[in-house]
Design a protein around this motif. Sequence first.
Motif, short mmCIF file in Angstrom:
data_model
loop_
_atom_site.label_atom_id
_atom_site.label_comp_id
_atom_site.label_asym_id
_atom_site.label_seq_id
_atom_site.Cartn_x
_atom_site.Cartn_y
_atom_site.Cartn_z
N LEU A 1 0.90 -1.35 0.06
CA LEU A 1 0.53 0.05 0.00
C LEU A 1 0.86 1.44 -0.14
CD1 LEU A 1 -3.00 0.42 0.02
CD2 LEU A 1 -2.49 0.88 3.08
N SER A 2 1.99 0.72 0.15
CA SER A 2 2.83 2.26 0.60
C SER A 2 3.00 2.56 -0.33
CB SER A 2 3.92 2.25 1.52
OG SER A 2 4.34 0.89 1.18
N SER A 3 3.08 2.26 -1.60
CA SER A 3 3.67 2.56 -2.81
C SER A 3 2.23 3.15 -4.18
CB SER A 3 4.29 1.23 -4.03
OG SER A 3 3.48 0.29 -3.50
N LEU A 4 1.31 3.44 -3.89
CA LEU A 4 0.25 3.06 -4.18
C LEU A 4 -0.59 4.59 -3.62
CD1 LEU A 4 -1.38 -0.23 -3.66
CD2 LEU A 4 -0.29 0.88 -5.61
N ILE B 1 -5.59 9.75 -1.56
CA ILE B 1 -4.42 10.06 0.09
C ILE B 1 -2.96 9.97 -0.65
CG2 ILE B 1 -5.30 7.88 0.93
CD1 ILE B 1 -3.37 8.49 3.56
N TRP B 2 -2.54 10.48 -1.31
CA TRP B 2 -1.03 9.97 -2.46
C TRP B 2 0.05 9.27 -1.07
CZ3 TRP B 2 -1.13 11.87 -6.69
CH2 TRP B 2 -1.41 12.71 -6.84
N SER B 3 0.95 8.63 -1.51
CA SER B 3 1.89 8.13 -0.75
C SER B 3 2.35 8.09 0.17
CB SER B 3 3.02 6.67 -1.62
OG SER B 3 3.08 8.12 -2.59
N SER B 4 2.57 9.49 -0.18
CA SER B 4 3.16 10.87 1.23
C SER B 4 2.60 10.89 2.01
CB SER B 4 3.82 12.37 0.12
OG SER B 4 2.56 12.65 0.13
N GLY B 5 1.21 10.50 2.19
CA GLY B 5 0.03 10.26 3.49
C GLY B 5 -0.41 12.11 3.29
N ARG B 6 -0.64 12.84 2.10
CA ARG B 6 -1.09 13.73 1.53
C ARG B 6 -2.32 13.48 1.64
NH1 ARG B 6 -1.38 17.53 -3.03
NH2 ARG B 6 0.41 15.87 -3.85
N THR B 7 -3.39 14.08 2.09
CA THR B 7 -4.62 14.50 1.18
C THR B 7 -5.24 15.40 0.22
OG1 THR B 7 -5.78 14.94 3.24
CG2 THR B 7 -5.10 12.69 3.78
N ASN B 8 -6.48 15.05 -0.26
CA ASN B 8 -6.94 16.07 -1.03
C ASN B 8 -8.51 15.19 -0.33
OD1 ASN B 8 -5.97 15.35 -3.36
ND2 ASN B 8 -7.11 16.13 -4.40
N ASN C 1 -0.96 1.09 6.20
CA ASN C 1 -0.34 0.33 5.32
C ASN C 1 0.22 -0.74 5.64
OD1 ASN C 1 0.45 2.92 3.43
ND2 ASN C 1 1.95 3.37 4.44
N ALA C 2 -0.24 -1.08 7.37
CA ALA C 2 0.31 -2.75 7.51
C ALA C 2 -0.72 -3.56 7.65
CB ALA C 2 1.31 -2.22 9.70
N LYS C 3 -1.38 -3.08 7.33
CA LYS C 3 -2.68 -3.35 6.75
C LYS C 3 -3.43 -3.53 5.71
CE LYS C 3 -5.15 -3.51 11.93
NZ LYS C 3 -6.14 -2.90 12.26
N ASN C 4 -2.38 -3.07 4.39
CA ASN C 4 -2.21 -2.68 3.88
C ASN C 4 -4.03 -2.43 3.15
OD1 ASN C 4 -0.35 -3.49 1.60
ND2 ASN C 4 -1.18 -4.35 0.78
N THR C 5 -4.61 -1.82 4.26
CA THR C 5 -5.92 -1.31 3.73
C THR C 5 -6.32 0.38 4.10
OG1 THR C 5 -6.06 -3.23 5.27
CG2 THR C 5 -8.48 -1.19 5.11
N ASN D 1 -10.12 3.24 -5.83
CA ASN D 1 -8.83 3.23 -6.18
C ASN D 1 -7.51 3.29 -6.56
OD1 ASN D 1 -7.17 5.60 -7.82
ND2 ASN D 1 -8.60 5.09 -9.74
N ALA D 2 -6.74 2.70 -6.72
CA ALA D 2 -5.37 2.85 -6.71
C ALA D 2 -4.46 2.92 -8.71
CB ALA D 2 -4.76 1.18 -6.35
N ASN D 3 -3.85 4.10 -8.32
CA ASN D 3 -2.76 4.34 -9.14
C ASN D 3 -1.24 4.28 -9.05
OD1 ASN D 3 -1.01 7.17 -10.29
ND2 ASN D 3 -2.63 6.39 -11.48
N PHE D 4 -0.73 3.25 -9.92
CA PHE D 4 0.63 3.07 -9.52
C PHE D 4 1.30 2.80 -10.98
CE2 PHE D 4 4.21 1.18 -8.35
CZ PHE D 4 4.80 -0.36 -8.84
#
Length: 115
Positions: free
Chosen positions: A29-32, A51-58, A73-77, A96-99
Motif C-alpha cells: 500500500l505504501s507504494s500506491l 491520499i497520496w503515498s506521502s500521506g497528503r490528502t485532498n 500500510n501495515a494492514k494494506n487497507t 481506486n489505486a494509482n501505480f
Amino acid sequence: QVQLVESGGGLVQAGGSLRLSCAASGRTLSSLHMAWFRQAPGKEREFVARIWSSGRTNYADSVKGRFTISRDNAKNTVYLQMNSLKPEDTAVYYCNANFLDRNYWGQGTQVTVSS
C-alpha cells in the motif's frame, strides 16, 4: 496488478456515519496513491477523496469537513470515514489505486442515506 476489495457500505439515516474499507493486494500500500470515487444513479463517477503515498490528502468540496480518508500500510487497507451523511451522498463508492500512472478499481460498495 493491484486488486481492491471494498466493504462497509450500507443503509444509514441522514446525519449518521459509515466507515468504508478498501483492502489492497498485489502491491504494498505504501507504494500506491489511493482514492475514493462515487457514482450516483444517472450521474458520472466523481472524485471524493485521495491520499497520496506521502500521506497528503485532498477532498472534493462537497465532502470537506465530513469525510476523512486514511491508510494503514501495515494492514494494506485504506479507509473512508463518512460523518454527517446526507441523502445526496447516496452512491456506489469505488476504491481506486494509482501505480505508475495506471489505475485500478474495486467492485464498489453501495451507500444509501435515507432522509
